[in-house]
Design an enzyme around this catalytic site. Structure first.
Site, PDB file in Angstrom:
ATOM      1  N   ARG A  88       0.842  -1.183   0.000  1.00  0.00           N
ATOM      2  CA  ARG A  88       0.000   0.000   0.000  1.00  0.00           C
ATOM      3  C   ARG A  88       0.884   1.242   0.000  1.00  0.00           C
ATOM      4  O   ARG A  88       2.004   1.211   0.495  1.00  0.00           O
ATOM      5  CB  ARG A  88      -0.904  -0.006   1.244  1.00  0.00           C
ATOM      6  CG  ARG A  88      -2.024   0.985   1.132  1.00  0.00           C
ATOM      7  CD  ARG A  88      -3.090   0.767   2.192  1.00  0.00           C
ATOM      8  NE  ARG A  88      -4.275   1.503   1.837  1.00  0.00           N
ATOM      9  CZ  ARG A  88      -4.425   2.787   2.111  1.00  0.00           C
ATOM     10  NH1 ARG A  88      -3.503   3.422   2.765  1.00  0.00           N
ATOM     11  NH2 ARG A  88      -5.514   3.411   1.736  1.00  0.00           N
ATOM     12  N   HIS A  89       0.356   2.346  -0.540  1.00  0.00           N
ATOM     13  CA  HIS A  89       1.132   3.600  -0.536  1.00  0.00           C
ATOM     14  C   HIS A  89       1.441   4.020   0.902  1.00  0.00           C
ATOM     15  O   HIS A  89       0.776   3.599   1.836  1.00  0.00           O
ATOM     16  CB  HIS A  89       0.359   4.703  -1.252  1.00  0.00           C
ATOM     17  CG  HIS A  89      -0.975   4.985  -0.630  1.00  0.00           C
ATOM     18  ND1 HIS A  89      -1.109   5.688   0.552  1.00  0.00           N
ATOM     19  CD2 HIS A  89      -2.213   4.633  -0.991  1.00  0.00           C
ATOM     20  CE1 HIS A  89      -2.374   5.766   0.872  1.00  0.00           C
ATOM     21  NE2 HIS A  89      -3.081   5.117  -0.041  1.00  0.00           N
ATOM     22  N   GLY A  90       2.440   4.872   1.059  1.00  0.00           N
ATOM     23  CA  GLY A  90       2.838   5.325   2.390  1.00  0.00           C
ATOM     24  C   GLY A  90       1.873   6.348   2.981  1.00  0.00           C
ATOM     25  O   GLY A  90       0.867   6.704   2.365  1.00  0.00           O
ATOM     26  N   SER A 190       5.032   6.737  -4.038  1.00  0.00           N
ATOM     27  CA  SER A 190       5.451   5.622  -3.184  1.00  0.00           C
ATOM     28  C   SER A 190       6.416   4.721  -3.945  1.00  0.00           C
ATOM     29  O   SER A 190       7.417   4.255  -3.388  1.00  0.00           O
ATOM     30  CB  SER A 190       4.240   4.797  -2.729  1.00  0.00           C
ATOM     31  OG  SER A 190       3.448   5.528  -1.825  1.00  0.00           O
TER      32      SER A 190
END
Ligand SMILES: *[C@@H]1O[C@H](CO)[C@@H](O)[C@H](O)[C@H]1NC(C)=O
Length: 312
Positions: A88-90, A190
């Site tokens: 998942r993106h940060g 990301s």
């Protein structure tokens, strides 16, 4: 929050578990710009529905780049040949929609404050008044973008994975790294941060070049795959736009348990519960509803794979 050591180990080792950990990873609706701020750090686990890496695995607080795994697992018994991770993106800012709702709630509290001078019935300043005084510093441009902490999340994740699977991340496997991302800015950013982390692993001390100039970059953008919920016809017609299929989501959001929570929040903030009901409840209940709605859960992630297999 304590975790059973077994869980901790599994997330550190098995690709499937890494995937789960990644999906559950960092989101901060109220983004933390200063990761070492003790107040922010103690509050952060309570925001959003995605658990941060450091809350799942507190060992990371002292060594965010150091790999750690169960000494008994994989010890001479198996050789990792491939790693596939959904990441998942940060950590990111709230979206523009969330910022709008925050402003609405803030305005509601300020209006309430000017009505009664910010004093509760006991004469002391209450939570609602304190929140009304809080400077709401989110700006529209922030719209869900990755924050610096989010870049750091990704760089450190890359460093941990590379150190944990040295054979997979060997130089000779450069050409086998595949990174797929959605076109969403926070996912693109990301991916870039993840690749910068890898660069750091291979070239310690050197400043990373532009992602496009890296041996293993740039990432491939594939929205049809990564944002399948916008493209998959079957999902759209049978689930997303199907009131029958989503009946339980609505029932949950409007059910007695949720109404009780709304009443409690309204009582704590000393605002009429109806003021919260007007659209804002959706915001307050978002954490709960996104647990139900897979669509929100899969909002955006990037996929990354490396393989040591020798087959063409
Ligand atoms: C909508 O959802 C219901 C319940 O899951 C299902 O039986 C029905 O076939 C769906 N309708 C469409 C048009 O797919």
């Amino acid at each position: 929050m304590r975790r059973a050591p077994g869980c901790l180990l599994r997330t550190s080792v098995a690709p499937a578990a890494a995937l789960a950990a990644a999906l559950l990873s960092s989101l901060a609706r109220c983004s933390v710009l200063e990761p070492r701020d003790p107040v922010a750090s103690s509050l952060s686990p309570y925001f959003g529905t995605k658990t941060r890496y450091e809350d799942v695995n507190p060992v990371l607080l002292s060594g965010p780049e150091a790999p750690w795994r169960d000494p008994e697992l994989l010890e001479g018994t198996c050789t990792p040949v491939q790693l596939v991770a959904l990441i998942r993106h940060g950590t990111r800012y709230p979206t523009a929609k969330q910022i709008r709702k925050l402003r609405q709630l803030h305005g509601l509290l300020q209006a309430r404050g000017s009505r009664d001078g910010g004093a509760s019935s006991t004469g002391s300043r209450d939570l609602g008044a304190a929140l009304a005084d809080w400077p709401l510093w989110y700006a529209d441009w922030m719209d869900g973008q990755l924050v610096e902490k989010g870049r750091q999340d990704m760089r450190q994740l890359a460093l941990r994975l590379a150190s944990l699977f040295p054979a997979l991340f060997s130089r000779e496997n450069y050409g086998r790294l595949r990174l797929i991302t959605s076109s969403k800015h926070r996912c693109m950013d990301s991916s870039a941060a993840f690749l910068q982390g890898l660069w750091q692993h291979y070239h310690p001390g050197l400043p990373p070049p532009d992602v496009a100039d890296m041996e293993f970059g740039p990432p491939t953008v594939n929205d049809k795959l990564m944002r399948f919920f916008d493209h998959c016809k079957k999902f759209l017609t049978e689930v997303e736009k199907n009131a029958t299929a989503l009946y339980h989501v609505e029932a949950f959001k409007t059910g007695p348990e949720m109404q009780n929570i709304l009443k409690k929040v309204a009582a704590t903030l000393q605002v009429p519960v109806n003021d919260l009901n007007a659209g804002l409840s959706q915001f307050l209940l978002q954490s709960s509803s996104s647990l139900v709605m897979q669509r929100l859960f899969f909002h955006c992630f990037l996929s990354w794979a490396t393989s040591k297999t020798r087959n063409p």
